[in-house]
Motif scaffolding. Structure first.
Motif, PDB file in Angstrom:
ATOM      1  N   SER A  99       0.812  -1.217   0.000  1.00  9.51           N
ATOM      2  CA  SER A  99       0.000   0.000   0.000  1.00  9.51           C
ATOM      3  C   SER A  99       0.844   1.264   0.000  1.00  9.51           C
ATOM      4  O   SER A  99       0.446   2.276  -0.585  1.00  9.51           O
TER       5      SER A  99
ATOM      6  N   LEU B 112      -1.855   6.702  -5.593  1.00  9.77           N
ATOM      7  CA  LEU B 112      -3.290   6.757  -5.354  1.00  9.77           C
ATOM      8  C   LEU B 112      -4.043   7.486  -6.460  1.00  9.77           C
ATOM      9  O   LEU B 112      -5.140   7.086  -6.835  1.00  9.77           O
TER      10      LEU B 112
ATOM     11  N   SER C 156      -7.356  -3.836  -2.657  1.00 10.02           N
ATOM     12  CA  SER C 156      -7.610  -2.746  -1.718  1.00 10.02           C
ATOM     13  C   SER C 156      -9.045  -2.785  -1.208  1.00 10.02           C
ATOM     14  O   SER C 156      -9.297  -2.595  -0.013  1.00 10.02           O
TER      15      SER C 156
ATOM     16  N   LEU D 138      -1.360   3.318   3.191  1.00 10.73           N
ATOM     17  CA  LEU D 138      -2.061   4.290   2.356  1.00 10.73           C
ATOM     18  C   LEU D 138      -1.754   5.728   2.796  1.00 10.73           C
ATOM     19  O   LEU D 138      -1.624   6.633   1.965  1.00 10.73           O
TER      20      LEU D 138
ATOM     21  N   GLY E 121      -0.053   8.489   0.551  1.00  8.95           N
ATOM     22  CA  GLY E 121      -0.663   9.792   0.364  1.00  8.95           C
ATOM     23  C   GLY E 121       0.284  10.933   0.661  1.00  8.95           C
ATOM     24  O   GLY E 121       0.223  11.994   0.030  1.00  8.95           O
TER      25      GLY E 121
END
Length: 305
Positions: free
Chosen positions: A52, A57, A131, A175, A179
């Motif tokens: 991840s 993204l 995901s 994640l 990000g």
């Protein structure tokens, strides 16, 4: 067909090796339990964090794709849950059956297999499927089990249940890292790679070993759950991705192929962790993986037409 068989043969061998080690008591029930904890809390978490944290993204997320997958998978989840309740199963077991019937082995089989069979551009859609499974449906099963065991829906125990699930925590942390667009330092990435590499063999070995210590169940539940995973799930995804939502045809093909994968090994780890029908889940994994040698090539042939 031969290529698919050769890709899945090592996974069968690992499960069989675990069963043999447990059967001759070289690997004890206590050892199996500790191996499961190692995979669940350490190896699998490392693999998911690295996966991840390296996602892009902005390029990965497609709302139409996600809606198609969530709605199709949700339909199978609800159907399986209703069938389980009609059989008068408790809520926790019904939810685990639902989770089993729509959670495919995307991480362990999907990424290496579908990228080879459908091309390198399949990576993005496969990762989106993974995901959704890990973030949405793993959260749902955690919430339901936590709420059922406390007798009511309460924020504190549900939040605690989510925080105790290392798959959700590691995925969420990864994640956030992605990000923020932070690079992973080389020593940490190498550490995650080494530790995460133990997830697949460890989980499959634990599945096999666990079967050696469980009393045999009636085959009907495992056959039903395997039918849901290998037939109902890809059919539902085909309907939502091709007829309802505006999904790119190639991405839809990859999504359908991913939905046709057998039951995921991490479902067993969840079942073992929460003490909800791990032997039933193990049987469904074995049955669905064996049958998928025939069904997966058929589905891939169809989506490529």
């Amino acid at each position: 067909m031969l290529e698919i068989f050769l890709k899945t043969l090592p996974f069968f061998a690992l499960v069989g090796l675990g069963w043999f080690a447990g059967r001759i008591r070289f690997f004890t029930a206590e050892a199996t339990a500790w191996l499961t904890k190692f995979v669940f809390y350490f190896a699998l978490s490392a693999m998911l964090f690295k996966f991840s944290a390296n996602l892009k993204l902005a390029e990965l997320f497609d709302p139409q794709f996600v809606l198609a997958y969530l709605s199709g998978s949700g339909a199978v989840w609800i159907l399986t849950f209703l069938v389980a309740k009609a059989r008068k199963l408790p809520t926790t077991l019904a939810a685990m059956e639902s989770h089993t019937a729509m959670t495919g082995n995307t991480g362990f089989l999907g990424v290496p297999m579908l990228v080879v069979l459908l091309g390198p551009q399949a990576v993005g859609p496969v990762l989106m499927v993974l995901s959704c499974d890990l973030i949405v449906f793993s959260s749902i099963i955690t919430i339901i089990i936590t709420a059922a065991r406390h007798g009511k829906v309460s924020v504190a125990p549900i939040a605690l249940g989510l925080l105790k699930n290392p798959m959700i925590v590691s995925m969420g942390a990864g994640l956030i890292w992605a990000g923020l667009k932070w690079p992973i330092p080389a020593p940490i990435e190498e550490f995650m790679t080494l530790l995460g590499a133990a997830a697949t063999p460890g989980a499959l070995f634990a599945i096999g070993a666990s079967l050696a210590f469980k009393s045999a169940e009636k085959p009907a539940p495992a056959i039903w759950l395997s039918f849901g995973k290998l037939f109902l799930h890809p059919v539902a995804i085909a309907i939502t991705s091709l007829m309802i939502f505006d999904v790119d045809p190639y991405a839809a093909a990859v999504m359908i192929a991913a939905a046709a994968l057998p039951v995921a090994g991490n479902v067993y780890i969840l079942a073992q962790h929460y003490g909800v029908a791990p032997q039933r889940v193990s049987a469904a994994i074995l049955v669905s993986t064996a049958v998928s040698i025939l069904t997966v090539p058929a589905v891939i042939h169809w989506v490529q037409m």
